[in-house]
Structure formats: C-alpha cells, structure tokens
Design a protein around this motif. Structure first.
Motif, mmCIF file in Angstrom:
data_model
loop_
_atom_site.group_PDB
_atom_site.id
_atom_site.type_symbol
_atom_site.label_atom_id
_atom_site.label_comp_id
_atom_site.label_asym_id
_atom_site.label_seq_id
_atom_site.Cartn_x
_atom_site.Cartn_y
_atom_site.Cartn_z
ATOM 1 N N ALA A 1 0.840 -1.200 0.000
ATOM 2 C CA ALA A 1 0.000 0.000 0.000
ATOM 3 C C ALA A 1 0.876 1.251 0.000
ATOM 4 N N ALA A 2 1.958 1.238 0.770
ATOM 5 C CA ALA A 2 2.866 2.384 0.797
ATOM 6 C C ALA A 2 3.562 2.555 -0.548
ATOM 7 N N ASP A 3 3.989 1.456 -1.157
ATOM 8 C CA ASP A 3 4.624 1.525 -2.474
ATOM 9 C C ASP A 3 3.670 2.104 -3.511
ATOM 10 N N LEU A 4 2.423 1.653 -3.476
ATOM 11 C CA LEU A 4 1.434 2.133 -4.442
ATOM 12 C C LEU A 4 1.094 3.598 -4.225
ATOM 13 N N ASP A 5 0.995 4.019 -2.969
ATOM 14 C CA ASP A 5 0.666 5.414 -2.657
ATOM 15 C C ASP A 5 1.780 6.371 -3.067
ATOM 16 N N PRO B 1 -0.929 7.417 -10.090
ATOM 17 C CA PRO B 1 -1.901 6.342 -10.333
ATOM 18 C C PRO B 1 -1.593 5.421 -11.529
ATOM 19 N N PRO B 2 -1.180 5.946 -12.689
ATOM 20 C CA PRO B 2 -0.904 5.020 -13.800
ATOM 21 C C PRO B 2 0.282 4.091 -13.500
ATOM 22 N N TRP B 3 1.278 4.618 -12.815
ATOM 23 C CA TRP B 3 2.438 3.802 -12.478
ATOM 24 C C TRP B 3 2.074 2.759 -11.430
ATOM 25 N N ALA B 4 1.218 3.158 -10.490
ATOM 26 C CA ALA B 4 0.784 2.211 -9.456
ATOM 27 C C ALA B 4 0.023 1.047 -10.090
ATOM 28 N N ARG B 5 -0.870 1.369 -11.048
ATOM 29 C CA ARG B 5 -1.596 0.296 -11.740
ATOM 30 C C ARG B 5 -0.639 -0.600 -12.509
ATOM 31 N N GLN B 6 0.372 0.004 -13.155
ATOM 32 C CA GLN B 6 1.350 -0.785 -13.911
ATOM 33 C C GLN B 6 2.148 -1.696 -12.982
ATOM 34 N N LEU B 7 2.587 -1.155 -11.849
ATOM 35 C CA LEU B 7 3.320 -1.971 -10.878
ATOM 36 C C LEU B 7 2.477 -3.152 -10.421
ATOM 37 N N ALA B 8 1.235 -2.878 -10.054
ATOM 38 C CA ALA B 8 0.354 -3.941 -9.569
ATOM 39 C C ALA B 8 0.114 -4.988 -10.652
ATOM 40 N N ALA B 9 -0.198 -4.543 -11.859
ATOM 41 C CA ALA B 9 -0.518 -5.474 -12.940
ATOM 42 C C ALA B 9 0.693 -6.309 -13.337
ATOM 43 N N SER B 10 1.846 -5.678 -13.452
ATOM 44 C CA SER B 10 3.027 -6.424 -13.886
ATOM 45 C C SER B 10 3.514 -7.390 -12.810
ATOM 46 N N THR B 11 3.383 -7.008 -11.553
ATOM 47 C CA THR B 11 3.791 -7.912 -10.467
ATOM 48 C C THR B 11 2.862 -9.115 -10.394
ATOM 49 N N LEU B 12 1.559 -8.868 -10.506
ATOM 50 C CA LEU B 12 0.603 -9.974 -10.423
ATOM 51 C C LEU B 12 0.633 -10.865 -11.664
ATOM 52 N N LEU C 1 -5.866 -3.010 -7.903
ATOM 53 C CA LEU C 1 -6.347 -3.133 -9.266
ATOM 54 C C LEU C 1 -7.866 -3.246 -9.317
ATOM 55 N N ARG C 2 -8.439 -3.950 -8.371
ATOM 56 C CA ARG C 2 -9.887 -4.113 -8.344
ATOM 57 C C ARG C 2 -10.624 -2.789 -8.131
ATOM 58 N N HIS C 3 -9.993 -1.891 -7.385
ATOM 59 C CA HIS C 3 -10.673 -0.652 -7.026
ATOM 60 C C HIS C 3 -10.113 0.578 -7.746
ATOM 61 N N ALA C 4 -9.084 0.401 -8.555
ATOM 62 C CA ALA C 4 -8.444 1.540 -9.227
ATOM 63 C C ALA C 4 -9.387 2.203 -10.234
ATOM 64 N N GLY C 5 -10.259 1.428 -10.856
ATOM 65 C CA GLY C 5 -11.140 1.986 -11.869
ATOM 66 C C GLY C 5 -12.372 2.654 -11.300
#
Length: 100
Positions: free
Chosen positions: A51-55, A59-70, A95-99
C-alpha cells in the motif's frame, strides 16, 4: 436422486437481489485464520508495504506496478510466503478498485 452430502457447505447464497450459486471450483474453502502456513503479522506487513509503495507512485504507475507484479507467479522458493501473499493481496485490491 442422491441426497446432498451434509459435510459439504451450502452452494447457494441468498441475497436481496436473488440467489447466487457458487461454482464448485471455489472449494475447498480456506479460512486464512485456519491456514497454518500463514503468518498474520508478515501478511499484514506485506500488505502495508505494498500500500505504501502504491501510494508513493502516480496512479498510472501504481496500476502498472500492480498489474506487472501480479502477472508473474510468486517465486516457488520464496522465503517469506506470508509477506508475499499480503503484498500481492494489496496489489490485487488496488487493481480491483483503481477503476472506481
């Protein structure tokens, strides 16, 4: 007709909007509190770190990090699987709540 096995959980969930039937692929149901391999403290720390990494990211980079890691499975020889599960849980939730 065979009677249902009383050891199996009920598949139908009744809501105010109708009846939802869970697919058999959702079994067996695992309770995280009963998962003897899960360290809840490490799981929580992984979740908080993600959560700290994503914050810290736009936002676009956070989504990319989450998607590429998963997109990659966790390393099979992970020394802290509880931490990894918590980290990945936060990424999934993001990712579930980003949109929304």
């Amino acid at each position: 007709m065979k009677s249902p096995d009383s050891d199996l959980p009920e598949l139908d969930i009744v809501t105010e909007y109708g009846v939802v039937t869970r697919l058999p692929t959702s079994f067996p149901i695992f309770d995280a509190e009963l998962d003897e391999h899960l360290d809840p403290d490490l799981f929580q720390q992984g979740f908080l770190d993600a959560a700290a990494d994503l914050d810290a990211l736009p936002p676009p980079w956070a989504r990319q990090l989450a998607a590429s890691t998963l997109a990659c499975p966790p390393h099979p020889d992970d020394e802290e699987p509880s931490y990894t599960r918590g980290y990945r849980a936060a990424l999934y939730g993001h990712l579930r709540h980003a949109g929304k």
